[in-house]
Design a protein around this motif. Structure first.
Motif, short mmCIF file in Angstrom:
data_model
loop_
_atom_site.label_atom_id
_atom_site.label_comp_id
_atom_site.label_asym_id
_atom_site.label_seq_id
_atom_site.Cartn_x
_atom_site.Cartn_y
_atom_site.Cartn_z
N MET A 127 0.78 -1.22 -0.24
CA MET A 127 -0.02 -0.03 -0.05
C MET A 127 1.01 1.23 -0.07
O MET A 127 1.96 1.26 0.99
N ASP A 128 0.57 2.10 -0.96
CA ASP A 128 1.26 3.42 -0.93
C ASP A 128 0.95 4.32 0.12
O ASP A 128 -0.32 4.72 0.15
N THR A 129 1.68 4.90 0.95
CA THR A 129 1.52 5.96 1.90
C THR A 129 1.83 7.41 1.60
O THR A 129 2.13 7.93 2.45
N THR A 130 2.61 7.31 0.26
CA THR A 130 2.84 8.80 -0.14
C THR A 130 1.74 9.65 0.09
O THR A 130 0.64 9.66 -0.43
N LYS A 131 2.04 10.82 0.87
CA LYS A 131 1.00 11.88 1.17
C LYS A 131 0.95 13.04 0.05
O LYS A 131 2.06 13.47 -0.28
N VAL A 132 -0.11 13.29 -0.64
CA VAL A 132 -0.18 14.07 -1.54
C VAL A 132 -0.92 15.29 -1.09
O VAL A 132 -1.90 15.22 -0.22
N PRO A 133 -0.67 16.55 -1.51
CA PRO A 133 -1.16 17.69 -0.89
C PRO A 133 -2.80 18.03 -1.41
O PRO A 133 -3.20 17.50 -2.58
N VAL A 189 -6.62 20.16 -8.26
CA VAL A 189 -6.47 20.22 -9.70
C VAL A 189 -6.82 18.96 -10.44
O VAL A 189 -7.44 19.27 -11.59
N ALA A 190 -6.76 17.72 -9.76
CA ALA A 190 -7.23 16.53 -10.40
C ALA A 190 -8.82 16.65 -10.64
O ALA A 190 -9.42 16.18 -11.85
N ALA A 191 -9.64 17.19 -9.90
CA ALA A 191 -10.83 17.29 -9.94
C ALA A 191 -11.38 18.11 -11.01
O ALA A 191 -12.13 18.09 -11.87
N LEU A 192 -10.98 19.32 -10.89
CA LEU A 192 -10.99 20.56 -11.80
C LEU A 192 -10.75 19.93 -13.31
O LEU A 192 -11.39 20.31 -14.05
N ALA A 193 -9.72 19.15 -13.28
CA ALA A 193 -9.14 18.68 -14.60
C ALA A 193 -10.19 17.84 -14.94
O ALA A 193 -10.58 18.00 -16.30
N LEU A 194 -10.64 16.99 -14.45
CA LEU A 194 -11.86 15.96 -14.66
C LEU A 194 -13.08 16.83 -15.25
O LEU A 194 -13.73 16.47 -16.16
N ARG A 210 -4.12 8.38 -9.17
CA ARG A 210 -2.75 8.62 -8.96
C ARG A 210 -1.66 7.69 -9.74
O ARG A 210 -0.71 7.00 -9.34
N ARG A 211 -2.12 7.57 -11.07
CA ARG A 211 -1.32 6.68 -12.02
C ARG A 211 -0.41 7.53 -12.65
O ARG A 211 -0.66 8.63 -13.28
N ARG A 212 0.69 6.99 -13.12
CA ARG A 212 1.98 7.73 -13.81
C ARG A 212 1.48 7.93 -15.37
O ARG A 212 1.69 8.90 -16.04
N TRP A 213 0.52 7.03 -15.92
CA TRP A 213 0.27 7.21 -17.16
C TRP A 213 -0.72 8.26 -17.50
O TRP A 213 -1.02 8.70 -18.63
N ALA A 257 7.07 13.43 -10.69
CA ALA A 257 8.69 13.54 -10.17
C ALA A 257 8.59 13.48 -8.82
O ALA A 257 9.63 13.18 -7.93
N ARG A 258 7.37 14.01 -8.14
CA ARG A 258 7.32 14.04 -6.81
C ARG A 258 6.88 12.78 -6.08
O ARG A 258 6.76 12.96 -4.75
N GLY A 259 6.66 11.79 -6.84
CA GLY A 259 6.27 10.59 -6.20
C GLY A 259 4.86 10.48 -5.93
O GLY A 259 4.46 9.45 -5.31
N TRP A 260 4.01 11.35 -6.52
CA TRP A 260 2.63 11.28 -6.07
C TRP A 260 1.79 10.38 -7.05
O TRP A 260 0.83 9.88 -6.80
N LEU A 261 2.47 10.04 -8.12
CA LEU A 261 1.96 9.16 -9.05
C LEU A 261 2.56 7.56 -8.90
O LEU A 261 3.87 7.93 -8.82
N ARG A 262 1.98 6.67 -9.26
CA ARG A 262 2.62 5.37 -9.14
C ARG A 262 2.41 4.62 -10.49
O ARG A 262 1.45 4.75 -11.31
#
Length: 142
Positions: free
Chosen positions: A1-7, A13-18, A78-81, A137-142
């Protein structure tokens, strides 16, 4: 399980982009399903544009908006693609906008007054590519 904290701003931004890209999908379906009666109801200048608009320009338009939706969903997951999806979307936006201005009388009809929205669309697509790259680059995507 990824525990990287994202702001929180990432989720905003992701919701507005959608939302932005879903509006693009709605506009795509409205434009591509316009019948003769809807086109006849447009101002004469816009009718000129639709009369000569090559049907193939719907392809990059569709790739742009659906690629943007996929990129937005990838951000939310949170996907790199997301980076690749947004890059394809940006390329398609540029092809579609260039095609509209090169192959229709859009410039003659709207002149410089039509440019702000075109530039805004390109800028948002470019921002989303940049933001997804930054998130990766900040590790927020996997």
């Amino acid at each position: 399980m990824d525990t990287t904290k994202v702001p929180t701003t990432f989720w905003v931004v992701a919701a507005l982009a959608l939302v932005w890209n879903l509006i693009g999908v709605a506009m795509f379906f409205l434009q591509t399903n316009m019948g003769p009666e809807q086109i006849a109801a447009l101002p004469p200048e816009q009718q000129q544009i639709y009369a000569v608009m090559p049907a193939w320009l719907d392809i990059p338009y569709g790739v742009a908006v659906f690629g943007g939706v996929l990129g937005s969903l990838a951000l939310l997951l949170r996907r790199r693609w997301a980076v690749a999806a947004f890059a394809v979307s940006l390329l398609a936006v540029v092809v579609q906008m260039a095609g509209v201005y090169a192959l229709t009388p859009a410039w003659a009809v709207s002149g410089a007054s039509g440019l702000p929205m075109t530039l805004l669309i390109v800028a948002i697509a470019g921002f989303l590519v940049w933001y997804a790259n930054r998130a990766a680059a900040r590790g927020w995507l996997r």
